[in-house]
Design an enzyme around this catalytic site. Structure first.
Site, PDB file in Angstrom:
ATOM      1  N   PHE A 189       2.849  43.557  -3.825  1.00 22.01           N
ATOM      2  CA  PHE A 189       3.039  44.140  -5.147  1.00 22.01           C
ATOM      3  C   PHE A 189       2.109  45.356  -5.271  1.00 22.01           C
ATOM      4  CE2 PHE A 189       1.835  44.083  -9.701  1.00 22.01           C
ATOM      5  CZ  PHE A 189       3.075  43.978 -10.309  1.00 22.01           C
ATOM      6  N   ASN A 236      -3.313  37.759 -11.861  1.00 19.16           N
ATOM      7  CA  ASN A 236      -2.156  38.504 -12.363  1.00 19.16           C
ATOM      8  C   ASN A 236      -0.952  37.842 -11.692  1.00 19.16           C
ATOM      9  OD1 ASN A 236      -0.253  40.329 -13.223  1.00 19.16           O
ATOM     10  ND2 ASN A 236      -0.782  41.866 -11.663  1.00 19.16           N
ATOM     11  N   PRO A 237      -0.467  36.737 -12.270  1.00 21.67           N
ATOM     12  CA  PRO A 237       0.604  35.994 -11.583  1.00 21.67           C
ATOM     13  C   PRO A 237       1.968  36.649 -11.808  1.00 21.67           C
ATOM     14  CG  PRO A 237       0.068  34.930 -13.668  1.00 21.67           C
ATOM     15  CD  PRO A 237      -0.836  36.140 -13.557  1.00 21.67           C
TER      16      PRO A 237
END
Ligand SMILES: C[S@@+](CC[C@H](N)C(=O)[O-])C[C@H]1O[C@@H](n2cnc3c(N)ncnc32)[C@H](O)[C@@H]1O
Length: 291
Positions: A97, A197-198
């Protein structure tokens, strides 16, 4: 012998801007400039200061390839291979990500709290991806003992590479596995700060994501389940067994998920839960204390 045609900056930027615009890339001129700067090793200021400087053939070819990748909506950061995050320059590619500015606020709040803690606070970053949160804590809070987990082995490879490049590998322990279950049992009840920060996109929003995100970023880094809060809730259930007395869990979430998460935190018995805004003043961070 025929002379090699000279391709200078304005010509190349004009071609790339139009090509990216036709392919609906947002901010096409800026993208073109950043890609040309990357492929030539020149700064954007240099490109404007010396517009007549010819661009050698090899660099032109690399630029054309980079522009085509961007026109296929591959994120700029994957093409240039890096992303700035707070004080760090991180390697990124399609295994991870791309760190977002909102997450810098999560780190800002965490760094304040960790900096005020005594001794060597134990900090865990859950779902570390590129390592942006964990490595920022290593850099900004040298007394902290930092662990990071991720369920994706390929993401952990990138986090490890970033730690090595930043000479922080001695400060960070990486663990593969599901949320906090990835940690060694010896950390149970000893974690002072759990940061995450899932993934928090709900399934019904998937098709509406920009192609840069939907087609290029890892599915597992984005998608949580039908409500988008599934991973937060699992982490909130697991955290009390791992937190030290008075330990804190800080998570990033979607703006429209925070009221629900606050309510659930109270039901789960967290004595304190509070929401903090991001740089745009939007609520994006939830902080809860245990014990
Ligand atoms: C939104 S990304 C955040 C990455 C990085 N922390 C950041 O802020 O840029 C979520 C990360 O959580 C990881 N992840 C997803 N489900 C997980 C799970 N059950 N256990 C551990 N990590 C998980 C993904 O692989 C991904 O790296």
């Amino acid at each position: 012998m025929k002379a090699e045609p000279v391709y200078e900056t304005p010509l190349l930027l004009g071609w790339a801007t139009q090509y990216l615009e036709r392919n609906r890339v947002a901010k096409p001129r800026l993208n073109a400039e950043l890609l040309l700067a990357h492929c030539t090793g020149r700064s954007r200021v240099h490109l404007y200061a010396y517009p007549d400087e010819p661009v050698p053939k090899g660099q032109r070819e690399a630029f054309a390839l980079a522009v085509r990748r961007r026109a296929l909506r591959e994120p700029l950061q994957y093409i240039v291979g890096s992303k700035g995050f707070r004080y760090l320059d991180l390697v990124v590619d399609r295994r991870v990500f791309i760190p977002r500015p909102e997450t810098e606020m999560l780190v800002e709040r965490a760094v304040q709290l960790i900096g005020a803690a005594r001794g060597h606070p134990v900090v865990v970053d859950v779902g570390t991806g590129s390592g942006c949160i964990a490595l920022s804590v290593c850099r900004e809070c040298p007394a902290a003992v930092v662990h990071a987990t991720d369920i994706c082995g390929r993401a952990l490879e990138v986090a490890r590479e970033n730690a090595r490049r930043l000479s922080l590998e001695g400060c960070l322990a990486l663990h593969g596995g599901d949320l906090l279950h990835a940690l060694p049992g010896s950390l149970s009840g000893r974690c002072d700060f759990i940061l995450s920060n899932p993934p928090y996109i709900r399934e019904s929003d998937y098709m509406g994501l920009p192609p840069e995100v939907r087609e290029h970023e890892p599915y597992r880094s984005l998608m949580a389940g039908p409500t988008g809060c599934e991973v937060h809730l699992r982490l909130m259930e697991q955290a009390p067994s791992w937190l030290s007395p008075g330990g804190r869990l800080l998570m990033e979430a979607g703006e429209d998920q925070l009221d629900f998460l606050l309510m659930r935190a109270r039901h789960m018995g967290y004595p304190e839960a509070e929401v903090f805004p991001d740089l745009n003043g939007r609520p994006r961070i939830i902080e809860m204390r245990w014990g």
